[in-house]
Design a protein around this motif. Structure first.
Motif, mmCIF file in Angstrom:
data_model
loop_
_atom_site.group_PDB
_atom_site.id
_atom_site.type_symbol
_atom_site.label_atom_id
_atom_site.label_comp_id
_atom_site.label_asym_id
_atom_site.label_seq_id
_atom_site.Cartn_x
_atom_site.Cartn_y
_atom_site.Cartn_z
ATOM 1 N N LEU A 30 0.831 -1.207 0.000
ATOM 2 C CA LEU A 30 0.000 0.000 0.000
ATOM 3 C C LEU A 30 0.864 1.255 0.000
ATOM 4 O O LEU A 30 0.525 2.255 -0.641
ATOM 5 N N GLN A 31 1.995 1.207 0.715
ATOM 6 C CA GLN A 31 2.885 2.366 0.702
ATOM 7 C C GLN A 31 3.540 2.533 -0.666
ATOM 8 O O GLN A 31 3.724 3.656 -1.146
ATOM 9 N N ALA A 32 3.879 1.420 -1.320
ATOM 10 C CA ALA A 32 4.430 1.491 -2.667
ATOM 11 C C ALA A 32 3.409 2.095 -3.635
ATOM 12 O O ALA A 32 3.750 2.925 -4.490
ATOM 13 N N ILE A 33 2.157 1.667 -3.484
ATOM 14 C CA ILE A 33 1.082 2.213 -4.313
ATOM 15 C C ILE A 33 0.948 3.719 -4.096
ATOM 16 O O ILE A 33 0.901 4.510 -5.051
ATOM 17 N N ALA A 34 0.868 4.110 -2.829
ATOM 18 C CA ALA A 34 0.676 5.527 -2.509
ATOM 19 C C ALA A 34 1.826 6.380 -3.027
ATOM 20 O O ALA A 34 1.613 7.482 -3.561
ATOM 21 N N THR A 35 3.041 5.880 -2.904
ATOM 22 C CA THR A 35 4.203 6.646 -3.352
ATOM 23 C C THR A 35 4.237 6.747 -4.876
ATOM 24 O O THR A 35 4.501 7.823 -5.434
ATOM 25 N N ALA A 36 3.976 5.636 -5.563
ATOM 26 C CA ALA A 36 3.942 5.668 -7.026
ATOM 27 C C ALA A 36 2.852 6.614 -7.534
ATOM 28 O O ALA A 36 3.043 7.327 -8.523
ATOM 29 N N LYS A 37 1.711 6.628 -6.850
ATOM 30 C CA LYS A 37 0.634 7.548 -7.234
ATOM 31 C C LYS A 37 1.049 8.998 -7.007
ATOM 32 O O LYS A 37 0.775 9.869 -7.847
ATOM 33 N N ARG A 38 1.704 9.262 -5.881
ATOM 34 C CA ARG A 38 2.150 10.629 -5.617
ATOM 35 C C ARG A 38 3.163 11.090 -6.664
ATOM 36 O O ARG A 38 3.251 12.284 -6.972
#
Length: 380
Positions: free
Chosen positions: A177-185
């Motif tokens: 989820l943190q990887a997802i959030a960072t890639a989205k940012r």
């Protein structure tokens, strides 16, 4: 009561078990804090900062310690030198550290493993696996962005439009989820998949598109997925192949502590990715989610570069140490008893679910049943 913060000796470990800003929380509980010189240097925390925070910086910090704290477990020689009755708090992968566990047992040392803290609501503030997974997930996305030779975000200019990168994340635990959030940012178009039923909603909450393979979900205990059959795994790989082939970057984060990581992506699947593609395998140390990944190395499979994670939280030692140290403080606070007349004392309740769950050895016995069975089997 004395807490000793050990200087890490394992190769590649840059974290430290305590940070200066949290020393005051321990001294306020009645603890004396001693730190080995240089313990925080790799996390950019000089000895002077510890001394200013109220800790003693001493080469003999471990002598007379009630509790010895570290990130990685102590080496066998240092463990053997601890007097009976001493307690240690660290990560302690018991399957790989059988000799060390036996040393703790034989020396009468009580050892607590941070990865064994139960995943219950009351223990969330002590959950070091989650805190370090948060760091690892962020790092994975940054590594993917750094290795990919194109923009993550959509860019519209007078010279034309640069399309955003497509990122696929496998595994939607804390790291995923943190990887997802960072890639989205960073502006990427993100798709993600996890075998657990609750994952789709969590993925969507991070702004990514859940991948629906229309397969049965695999809910396990403690928030982890249960193991899948080989037929189920083969079908999953087949259905994931077109998503991976179309991705500019693939990030895999599926792992369960104490077990080999599931192999989610074959080399043949990676070979279908476009030239310049990037694969980041966070689980490379425990067998890897990607066939052919190597922990600590970048290898080429087909047209893709495959980065194998190795002690990934240690690659960002500052924030990782701060989060881990808070986990330690919260656990020690639970184990500290205060009395107006007698003062504070180190009194972990052996019947407490959290204390019992993370205790590996105590008073000459191995209390963690899987570890005890494994060591007894090895001794036969």
């Amino acid at each position: 009561m004395k807490i000793a913060v050990a200087r890490e000796t394992r190769e590649g470990e840059a974290r430290v078990a305590m940070v200066p800003e949290l020393v005051g929380k321990l001294t306020a509980l009645g603890w004396e804090v001693a730190v080995e010189p240089g313990a925080g240097l790799h996390s950019l925390l000089p000895d002077e900062d510890y001394a200013e925070a109220g800790a003693t910086v001493d080469e003999a910090a471990l002598e007379g310690a009630t509790v010895v704290c570290s990130v990685q477990p102590l080496d066998v020689a240092r463990a053997a030198a601890l007097p009976a009755g001493t307690s240690t708090v660290s990560f302690l992968p018991t399957r790989q550290e059988g000799e060390l566990v036996a040393t703790f047992r034989d020396g009468g040392v009580t050892s607590y493993a941070m990865e064994l803290v139960p995943r219950i609501s009351r223990a969330q503030s002590m959950d070091a696996l989650s805190s370090q997974a948060l760091v690892a997930g962020y790092r994975c996305a940054v590594v993917a962005a750094g290795m990919l030779r194109r923009f993550f975000p959509l860019s519209m200019t007078a010279a034309g439009t640069v399309q955003p990168a497509t990122v696929v994340v496998l595994g939607a635990g804390v790291a995923g989820l943190q990887a997802i959030a960072t890639a989205k940012r960073l502006g990427a178009v993100v798709q993600a998949y996890d075998v657990r039923a609750a994952a789709a909603e969590e993925i969507a909450s991070m702004g990514a598109k859940p991948i629906d393979l229309e397969l049965e979900t695999l809910e396990g205990s403690g928030g982890y997925a249960r193991e899948m059959t080989e037929d189920r795994a083969a079908r999953q790989r087949e259905l994931l192949t077109p998503y991976i082939a179309a991705a500019d970057a693939l990030i895999t984060t599926a792992a369960v502590p104490g077990r080999q990581a599931p192999m989610l992506v074959t080399a043949a699947m990676v070979e279908q990715m476009s030239p310049g593609s990037v694969v980041v395998d966070l689980a490379a140390e425990t067998g890897g989610n990607v066939e052919g990944s190597v922990a600590g190395e970048v290898v080429r499979i087909g047209n893709a570069q495959v980065w194998g994670g190795r002690n990934v939280p240690s690659q960002m030692p500052g924030p990782a140490s701060r989060l881990y140290a808070q986990n330690i403080v919260n656990l020690l606070t639970l184990m500290t008893a205060t009395d107006e007349e007698a003062g504070a004392s180190f009194a972990p309740d052996p019947d407490d679910e959290i204390v019992a769950g993370c205790c590996v050895t105590r008073e000459g016995a191995i209390l963690h049943e899987p570890t005890r069975q494994a060591l007894e089997g090895a001794d036969r």
